[in-house]
Design an enzyme around this catalytic site. Structure first.
Site, PDB file in Angstrom:
ATOM      1  N   LYS A  52       0.843  -1.204   0.000  1.00 51.97           N
ATOM      2  CA  LYS A  52       0.000   0.000   0.000  1.00 51.97           C
ATOM      3  C   LYS A  52       0.873   1.247   0.000  1.00 51.97           C
ATOM      4  O   LYS A  52       0.608   2.211  -0.711  1.00 51.97           O
ATOM      5  CB  LYS A  52      -0.944  -0.019   1.208  1.00 51.97           C
ATOM      6  CG  LYS A  52      -2.094  -0.984   1.010  1.00 51.97           C
ATOM      7  CD  LYS A  52      -2.874  -1.289   2.253  1.00 51.97           C
ATOM      8  CE  LYS A  52      -3.858  -2.423   1.936  1.00 51.97           C
ATOM      9  NZ  LYS A  52      -4.468  -3.033   3.105  1.00 51.97           N
ATOM     10  N   GLN A  96      -5.008  -2.303   9.170  1.00 53.91           N
ATOM     11  CA  GLN A  96      -4.773  -3.566   8.474  1.00 53.91           C
ATOM     12  C   GLN A  96      -5.376  -4.719   9.287  1.00 53.91           C
ATOM     13  O   GLN A  96      -5.055  -4.894  10.454  1.00 53.91           O
ATOM     14  CB  GLN A  96      -3.264  -3.777   8.275  1.00 53.91           C
ATOM     15  CG  GLN A  96      -2.917  -5.002   7.459  1.00 53.91           C
ATOM     16  CD  GLN A  96      -3.480  -4.938   6.034  1.00 53.91           C
ATOM     17  OE1 GLN A  96      -3.310  -3.964   5.326  1.00 53.91           O
ATOM     18  NE2 GLN A  96      -4.174  -5.991   5.625  1.00 53.91           N
ATOM     19  N   ASP A 119     -11.654   2.024   3.211  1.00 57.91           N
ATOM     20  CA  ASP A 119     -11.912   0.600   2.968  1.00 57.91           C
ATOM     21  C   ASP A 119     -13.408   0.353   2.732  1.00 57.91           C
ATOM     22  O   ASP A 119     -13.799  -0.735   2.302  1.00 57.91           O
ATOM     23  CB  ASP A 119     -11.478  -0.229   4.197  1.00 57.91           C
ATOM     24  CG  ASP A 119     -10.126  -0.902   3.994  1.00 57.91           C
ATOM     25  OD1 ASP A 119      -9.718  -1.085   2.829  1.00 57.91           O
ATOM     26  OD2 ASP A 119      -9.487  -1.251   5.007  1.00 57.91           O
TER      27      ASP A 119
END
Ligand code: NDP
Length: 283
Positions: A52, A96, A119
């Site tokens: 990322k 995460q 997300d």
């Protein structure tokens, strides 16, 4: 049979995002910023976080990385999220997953401001998605939709079968296909006669996390087959589709690796730019 090249399409998406960021920051406005929090040192998670960060560098997004010790109490993580929620120079916040067992992932997801939830996991954004007015697109399913679009596969009126009903992939996938006027069936571990249903699919999305489970005899001739699965078998990564037998039947098929996988991060970059544009009232 055509193989859908997710790596190439992802590169194209990221190049477009980089161009857009260049234009958005040309007058001296700060760059978009994504904060990524990793709790613990699970090797797979560390790789995802590194990827990322690399993608952010590539497109021109400022990336902030917060590494918390695996034993850090949940309250510390929530405190950090609260701090980042209030920081006007941060556009996206991502924790995460998975988090260590003593931390409740639901509480973590709900703590992130829906305005920075790149997300698209927060209940507010899930609600927006299912009412047909999404702000952030769930990254992996959005990646699948982009692969279909770039390959010229239209969804409208097609029979779409999604195998898997997780909050991360299956359910939002079904919402996006429905929004594009697909006729959607969602299968799961309690589905009876799975093969009979998968055989009806013009577009089949396999997201069950079962290596090679969908075989060629379970799919329709000429179908578009999308493999979301990433399963480690020995030292190899395999999908949920048995590639060779499925490829014989498919018109389009995604490989693993190099199919859906690379798209997820590209969509995350796009969501971060969307959040940035919302912050600066540019959309
Ligand atoms: P989950 O384990 O959360 O969900 C799996 C789903 O598949 C569940 O809904 C489950 O049903 C269903 N399922 C399991 N076994 C069967 C079966 N035998 N027949 C029918 N349905 C079944 O996984 P995720 O959704 O998080 O991920 C799915 C796959 O996608 C994994 O391989 C994962 O690694 C990969 N993935 C890839 C990403 C990418 O970027 N490409 C991103 C995220 C995930 P039930 O609900 O009844 O248990």
């Amino acid at each position: 049979m055509k193989i859908i090249d997710g790596k190439a399409i992802s590169a194209k998406c990221k190049a477009e995002t980089a161009e857009e960021i260049k234009a958005l920051t040309a007058d001296g406005r700060r760059a978009p910023c994504l904060a990524v929090i990793l709790v613990g040192d699970a090797p797979a998670s560390a790789v995802y976080v590194r990827n990322k960060k690399r993608a952010c560098e590539l497109v021109g997004i400022t990336s902030l990385e917060y590494l918390l010790d695996k034993d850090e109490p949940e309250a510390k993580l929530l405190e950090l999220i609260d701090f980042l929620n209030k920081d006007e120079s941060v556009d996206g916040i991502l924790v995460q997953m998975p988090v260590p067992k003593h931390i409740d992932p639901e509480r973590v997801i709900e703590a992130i401001s829906p305005d920075k939830d790149v997300d698209a996991f927060h209940a507010y954004n899930v609600g927006k998605l299912f009412t047909g007015a999404p702000r952030f697109m769930p990254c992996t399913p959005a990646g699948v939709m982009r692969l279909l679009k770039e390959s010229g596969v239209s969804v409208s009126g097609k029979n779409c079968v999604v195998v898997g009903r997780s909050n991360i992939v299956g359910k939002p996938m079904s919402a996006l296909l429905l929004a594009e006027d697909g006729t959607v069936t969602v299968c799961h571990s309690r589905t009876k006669n799975l093969a009979e249903i998968t055989k009806t699919a013009d577009i089949l999305v396999a997201a069950c996390g079962r290596p090679n489970m969908i075989t060629g005899d379970m799919v329709k001739e000429g179908a578009t087959l999308i493999d979301v699965g990433i399963n480690r078998v020995g030292d190899k990564l395999v999908g949920d589709l048995d590639f060779d037998s499925c490829a014989e039947k498919a018109e389009y098929i995604t490989p693993v690796p190099g199919g859906v996988g690379p798209m997820t991060i590209a969509m995350l970059m796009e969501n971060t730019v969307t959040s940035y544009k919302m912050r600066f009232n540019l959309i």
